[in-house]
Motif scaffolding. Sequence first.
Motif, PDB file in Angstrom:
ATOM      1  N   ARG A 183       0.848  -1.198   0.000  1.00  0.00           N
ATOM      2  CA  ARG A 183       0.000   0.000   0.000  1.00  0.00           C
ATOM      3  C   ARG A 183       0.878   1.241   0.000  1.00  0.00           C
ATOM      4  O   ARG A 183       0.643   2.189  -0.749  1.00  0.00           O
ATOM      5  CB  ARG A 183      -0.928  -0.004   1.217  1.00  0.00           C
ATOM      6  CG  ARG A 183      -1.825   1.222   1.260  1.00  0.00           C
ATOM      7  CD  ARG A 183      -2.517   1.341   2.570  1.00  0.00           C
ATOM      8  NE  ARG A 183      -1.517   1.565   3.617  1.00  0.00           N
ATOM      9  CZ  ARG A 183      -1.782   2.052   4.809  1.00  0.00           C
ATOM     10  NH1 ARG A 183      -3.015   2.314   5.156  1.00  0.00           N
ATOM     11  NH2 ARG A 183      -0.833   2.240   5.688  1.00  0.00           N
ATOM     12  N   GLN A 184       1.912   1.244   0.821  1.00  0.00           N
ATOM     13  CA  GLN A 184       2.822   2.394   0.883  1.00  0.00           C
ATOM     14  C   GLN A 184       3.590   2.551  -0.420  1.00  0.00           C
ATOM     15  O   GLN A 184       3.745   3.658  -0.940  1.00  0.00           O
ATOM     16  CB  GLN A 184       3.798   2.240   2.045  1.00  0.00           C
ATOM     17  CG  GLN A 184       4.655   3.469   2.272  1.00  0.00           C
ATOM     18  CD  GLN A 184       3.841   4.662   2.691  1.00  0.00           C
ATOM     19  OE1 GLN A 184       3.056   4.582   3.629  1.00  0.00           O
ATOM     20  NE2 GLN A 184       3.998   5.774   1.992  1.00  0.00           N
ATOM     21  N   LEU A 185       4.078   1.449  -0.963  1.00  0.00           N
ATOM     22  CA  LEU A 185       4.811   1.490  -2.229  1.00  0.00           C
ATOM     23  C   LEU A 185       3.931   2.023  -3.356  1.00  0.00           C
ATOM     24  O   LEU A 185       4.356   2.879  -4.145  1.00  0.00           O
ATOM     25  CB  LEU A 185       5.329   0.091  -2.571  1.00  0.00           C
ATOM     26  CG  LEU A 185       6.193  -0.047  -3.817  1.00  0.00           C
ATOM     27  CD1 LEU A 185       7.450   0.801  -3.718  1.00  0.00           C
ATOM     28  CD2 LEU A 185       6.559  -1.510  -4.027  1.00  0.00           C
ATOM     29  N   ALA A 186       2.700   1.559  -3.424  1.00  0.00           N
ATOM     30  CA  ALA A 186       1.777   2.039  -4.457  1.00  0.00           C
ATOM     31  C   ALA A 186       1.497   3.528  -4.286  1.00  0.00           C
ATOM     32  O   ALA A 186       1.479   4.283  -5.259  1.00  0.00           O
ATOM     33  CB  ALA A 186       0.476   1.237  -4.413  1.00  0.00           C
ATOM     34  N   GLY A 187       1.288   3.952  -3.049  1.00  0.00           N
ATOM     35  CA  GLY A 187       1.054   5.374  -2.790  1.00  0.00           C
ATOM     36  C   GLY A 187       2.251   6.235  -3.178  1.00  0.00           C
ATOM     37  O   GLY A 187       2.098   7.303  -3.779  1.00  0.00           O
ATOM     38  N   ASN A 188       3.436   5.759  -2.843  1.00  0.00           N
ATOM     39  CA  ASN A 188       4.657   6.495  -3.212  1.00  0.00           C
ATOM     40  C   ASN A 188       4.801   6.592  -4.728  1.00  0.00           C
ATOM     41  O   ASN A 188       5.189   7.637  -5.263  1.00  0.00           O
ATOM     42  CB  ASN A 188       5.888   5.822  -2.620  1.00  0.00           C
ATOM     43  CG  ASN A 188       5.955   5.947  -1.112  1.00  0.00           C
ATOM     44  OD1 ASN A 188       5.199   6.687  -0.487  1.00  0.00           O
ATOM     45  ND2 ASN A 188       6.849   5.177  -0.514  1.00  0.00           N
ATOM     46  N   ASN A 189       4.512   5.504  -5.421  1.00  0.00           N
ATOM     47  CA  ASN A 189       4.607   5.508  -6.888  1.00  0.00           C
ATOM     48  C   ASN A 189       3.594   6.461  -7.502  1.00  0.00           C
ATOM     49  O   ASN A 189       3.919   7.207  -8.438  1.00  0.00           O
ATOM     50  CB  ASN A 189       4.420   4.100  -7.444  1.00  0.00           C
ATOM     51  CG  ASN A 189       5.609   3.202  -7.167  1.00  0.00           C
ATOM     52  OD1 ASN A 189       6.707   3.675  -6.897  1.00  0.00           O
ATOM     53  ND2 ASN A 189       5.378   1.901  -7.208  1.00  0.00           N
ATOM     54  N   ALA A 190       2.367   6.456  -7.005  1.00  0.00           N
ATOM     55  CA  ALA A 190       1.344   7.372  -7.524  1.00  0.00           C
ATOM     56  C   ALA A 190       1.746   8.821  -7.267  1.00  0.00           C
ATOM     57  O   ALA A 190       1.568   9.694  -8.128  1.00  0.00           O
ATOM     58  CB  ALA A 190      -0.017   7.066  -6.894  1.00  0.00           C
ATOM     59  N   ALA A 191       2.305   9.088  -6.107  1.00  0.00           N
ATOM     60  CA  ALA A 191       2.745  10.451  -5.788  1.00  0.00           C
ATOM     61  C   ALA A 191       3.886  10.881  -6.706  1.00  0.00           C
ATOM     62  O   ALA A 191       3.903  12.019  -7.208  1.00  0.00           O
ATOM     63  CB  ALA A 191       3.183  10.530  -4.329  1.00  0.00           C
TER      64      ALA A 191
END
Length: 73
Positions: A55-63
């Motif tokens: 979840r954190q990795l996906a959020g970082n990538n989207a950001a």
Amino acid sequence: MPENNTFASQDEETASVAKVAHDFKVPFLGIRAVSDGQNDPLHLPGFPVQFFVYRQLAGNNAAAVTIAFLKLL
């Protein structure tokens, strides 16, 4: 879904927002990141560790994609 079933994605939230934006003639661009998939490339110990890490990795990538896109404007 592709015929070889290698991936599938479902996005109900962004589609709903895009519809409302379209109805009100408001420009809209949705940037999403997928945090769930069939494989675990990091070989994590399972739920809930996988959930929180991806979840954190996906959020970082989207950001990161959003920031890169905005810098182009």
